[in-house]
Scaffold this motif. Structure first.
Motif, PDB file in Angstrom:
ATOM      1  N   GLU A  33       7.398   6.623   2.986  1.00  0.00           N
ATOM      2  CA  GLU A  33       7.692   6.821   1.566  1.00  0.00           C
ATOM      3  C   GLU A  33       6.659   7.761   0.969  1.00  0.00           C
ATOM      4  N   GLU A  34       7.126   8.828   0.333  1.00  0.00           N
ATOM      5  CA  GLU A  34       6.229   9.746  -0.374  1.00  0.00           C
ATOM      6  C   GLU A  34       5.798   9.072  -1.670  1.00  0.00           C
ATOM      7  N   LEU A  35       4.501   9.080  -1.937  1.00  0.00           N
ATOM      8  CA  LEU A  35       3.981   8.443  -3.143  1.00  0.00           C
ATOM      9  C   LEU A  35       3.717   9.491  -4.217  1.00  0.00           C
ATOM     10  N   PHE A  36       3.751   9.069  -5.470  1.00  0.00           N
ATOM     11  CA  PHE A  36       3.407   9.946  -6.576  1.00  0.00           C
ATOM     12  C   PHE A  36       1.917  10.248  -6.536  1.00  0.00           C
ATOM     13  N   SER A  37       1.513  11.321  -7.200  1.00  0.00           N
ATOM     14  CA  SER A  37       0.103  11.698  -7.193  1.00  0.00           C
ATOM     15  C   SER A  37      -0.763  10.727  -7.994  1.00  0.00           C
ATOM     16  N   LYS A  38      -0.158  10.031  -8.902  1.00  0.00           N
ATOM     17  CA  LYS A  38      -0.868   9.002  -9.657  1.00  0.00           C
ATOM     18  C   LYS A  38      -0.149   7.686  -9.384  1.00  0.00           C
ATOM     19  N   THR A  39      -0.788   6.855  -8.610  1.00  0.00           N
ATOM     20  CA  THR A  39      -0.164   5.599  -8.211  1.00  0.00           C
ATOM     21  C   THR A  39      -1.232   4.507  -8.241  1.00  0.00           C
ATOM     22  N   ALA A  40      -0.827   3.312  -8.571  1.00  0.00           N
ATOM     23  CA  ALA A  40      -1.813   2.235  -8.704  1.00  0.00           C
ATOM     24  C   ALA A  40      -1.253   0.910  -8.207  1.00  0.00           C
ATOM     25  N   ASN A  41      -2.164   0.100  -7.713  1.00  0.00           N
ATOM     26  CA  ASN A  41      -1.880  -1.287  -7.348  1.00  0.00           C
ATOM     27  C   ASN A  41      -0.754  -1.450  -6.334  1.00  0.00           C
ATOM     28  N   ILE A  42      -0.762  -0.621  -5.307  1.00  0.00           N
ATOM     29  CA  ILE A  42       0.199  -0.765  -4.224  1.00  0.00           C
ATOM     30  C   ILE A  42      -0.409  -1.713  -3.199  1.00  0.00           C
ATOM     31  N   ALA A  43       0.182  -2.894  -3.093  1.00  0.00           N
ATOM     32  CA  ALA A  43      -0.308  -3.890  -2.140  1.00  0.00           C
ATOM     33  C   ALA A  43       0.205  -3.524  -0.744  1.00  0.00           C
ATOM     34  N   LEU A  44      -0.719  -3.424   0.202  1.00  0.00           N
ATOM     35  CA  LEU A  44      -0.365  -3.105   1.586  1.00  0.00           C
ATOM     36  C   LEU A  44      -0.438  -4.365   2.429  1.00  0.00           C
ATOM     37  N   ALA A  45       0.620  -4.632   3.158  1.00  0.00           N
ATOM     38  CA  ALA A  45       0.612  -5.738   4.115  1.00  0.00           C
ATOM     39  C   ALA A  45      -0.141  -5.294   5.362  1.00  0.00           C
ATOM     40  N   ALA A  46      -0.615  -6.229   6.136  1.00  0.00           N
ATOM     41  CA  ALA A  46      -1.286  -5.891   7.394  1.00  0.00           C
ATOM     42  C   ALA A  46      -0.351  -5.022   8.230  1.00  0.00           C
ATOM     43  N   GLY A  47      -0.861  -3.916   8.737  1.00  0.00           N
ATOM     44  CA  GLY A  47      -0.071  -2.992   9.537  1.00  0.00           C
ATOM     45  C   GLY A  47       0.469  -1.810   8.755  1.00  0.00           C
ATOM     46  N   GLU A  48       0.516  -1.900   7.430  1.00  0.00           N
ATOM     47  CA  GLU A  48       0.974  -0.764   6.631  1.00  0.00           C
ATOM     48  C   GLU A  48      -0.151   0.250   6.487  1.00  0.00           C
ATOM     49  N   SER A  49       0.245   1.500   6.223  1.00  0.00           N
ATOM     50  CA  SER A  49      -0.761   2.561   6.133  1.00  0.00           C
ATOM     51  C   SER A  49      -0.496   3.485   4.957  1.00  0.00           C
ATOM     52  N   VAL A  50      -1.526   4.223   4.608  1.00  0.00           N
ATOM     53  CA  VAL A  50      -1.434   5.300   3.627  1.00  0.00           C
ATOM     54  C   VAL A  50      -2.050   6.535   4.271  1.00  0.00           C
ATOM     55  N   ARG A  51      -1.347   7.643   4.162  1.00  0.00           N
ATOM     56  CA  ARG A  51      -1.830   8.930   4.677  1.00  0.00           C
ATOM     57  C   ARG A  51      -2.154   9.817   3.484  1.00  0.00           C
ATOM     58  N   ILE A  52      -3.373  10.293   3.443  1.00  0.00           N
ATOM     59  CA  ILE A  52      -3.839  11.188   2.388  1.00  0.00           C
ATOM     60  C   ILE A  52      -3.967  12.571   3.008  1.00  0.00           C
ATOM     61  N   GLU A  53      -3.222  13.531   2.492  1.00  0.00           N
ATOM     62  CA  GLU A  53      -3.305  14.909   2.976  1.00  0.00           C
ATOM     63  C   GLU A  53      -3.814  15.784   1.840  1.00  0.00           C
ATOM     64  N   THR A  54      -4.966  16.412   2.043  1.00  0.00           N
ATOM     65  CA  THR A  54      -5.518  17.293   1.033  1.00  0.00           C
ATOM     66  C   THR A  54      -4.830  18.659   1.119  1.00  0.00           C
ATOM     67  N   PRO A  55      -4.901  19.457   0.065  1.00  0.00           N
ATOM     68  CA  PRO A  55      -4.242  20.759   0.099  1.00  0.00           C
ATOM     69  C   PRO A  55      -4.985  21.747   0.995  1.00  0.00           C
ATOM     70  N   GLY A  56      -4.255  22.765   1.426  1.00  0.00           N
ATOM     71  CA  GLY A  56      -4.860  23.863   2.172  1.00  0.00           C
ATOM     72  C   GLY A  56      -5.239  24.983   1.223  1.00  0.00           C
ATOM     73  N   GLY A  57      -6.142  25.840   1.661  1.00  0.00           N
ATOM     74  CA  GLY A  57      -6.590  26.971   0.853  1.00  0.00           C
ATOM     75  C   GLY A  57      -5.619  28.141   0.937  1.00  0.00           C
ATOM     76  N   GLY A  58      -5.663  28.982  -0.073  1.00  0.00           N
ATOM     77  CA  GLY A  58      -4.829  30.178  -0.091  1.00  0.00           C
ATOM     78  C   GLY A  58      -5.384  31.254   0.831  1.00  0.00           C
ATOM     79  N   GLY A  59      -4.487  32.052   1.397  1.00  0.00           N
ATOM     80  CA  GLY A  59      -4.896  33.149   2.261  1.00  0.00           C
ATOM     81  C   GLY A  59      -5.337  34.357   1.452  1.00  0.00           C
ATOM     82  N   TYR A  60      -6.064  35.263   2.099  1.00  0.00           N
ATOM     83  CA  TYR A  60      -6.531  36.486   1.440  1.00  0.00           C
ATOM     84  C   TYR A  60      -6.046  37.694   2.240  1.00  0.00           C
ATOM     85  N   GLY A  61      -5.376  38.591   1.566  1.00  0.00           N
ATOM     86  CA  GLY A  61      -4.900  39.808   2.209  1.00  0.00           C
ATOM     87  C   GLY A  61      -3.577  39.594   2.923  1.00  0.00           C
ATOM     88  N   ALA A  62      -2.926  40.688   3.221  1.00  0.00           N
ATOM     89  CA  ALA A  62      -1.615  40.625   3.875  1.00  0.00           C
ATOM     90  C   ALA A  62      -1.719  39.981   5.251  1.00  0.00           C
TER      91      ALA A  62
END
Length: 157
Positions: free
Chosen positions: A97-126
């Motif tokens: 499940e994709e989560l909103f960027s602002k989310t609170a109080n999500i109870a995780l059962a044992a075995g559940e996970s959350v994946r946090i992916e940070t953004p990548g940087g922009g490229g420079y030049g062609a």
């Protein structure tokens, strides 16, 4: 530079061993995200993926971020934009499940996970100006996929 953590204010880069020792959590993955940096003569830096699994009861997850819904690291002088950040509950499972960027109080059962992916940087030049040996090395190092090398950089082999 890849995996630069400065855009994540208000968080720490706690060592995995300390996290797992202190909390009922398991770090399933801590890695750079392939194809997250924008294509360019100078490739944008790769984002970080942290997938954290609850191993016991009573884990509550909250997050506050803006880079999941607005703005990206823009490419400059012909470079392409970096990839947007994401929060995903139960990544890689039928319950993903994709989560909103602002989310609170999500109870995780044992075995559940959350994946946090940070953004990548922009490229420079062609992207076409990036030397083919550097593109090939990026593929060999797992920084970009073979598909991205062909589509973004025109790598033929």
């Amino acid at each position: 530079m890849d995996a630069v953590h400065v855009h994540m204010t208000n968080t720490s880069n706690l060592p995995v061993e300390a996290l797992e020792n202190e909390y009922p959590l398991r770090m399933d993955e801590y890695a750079m995200i392939q194809d997250s940096g924008g294509a360019g003569r100078t490739r944008g830096g790769m984002g970080i993926a942290k997938q954290i699994r609850a191993v016991g009861p009573g884990i509550v997850f909250s997050a506050r971020s803006d880079s999941h819904t607005v703005g990206v690291a823009a490419g400059v002088d012909g470079g392409r934009d970096g990839r947007r950040a994401r929060l995903i509950r139960n990544f890689g499972t039928p319950q993903q499940e994709e989560l909103f960027s602002k989310t609170a109080n999500i109870a995780l059962a044992a075995g559940e996970s959350v994946r946090i992916e940070t953004p990548g940087g922009g490229g420079y030049g062609a992207p076409s100006a990036r030397p083919q040996p550097r593109v090939a090395q990026d593929v060999a190092d797992g920084k970009i996929s073979a598909e991205a090398a062909r589509a973004d950089y025109g790598l033929s082999a």
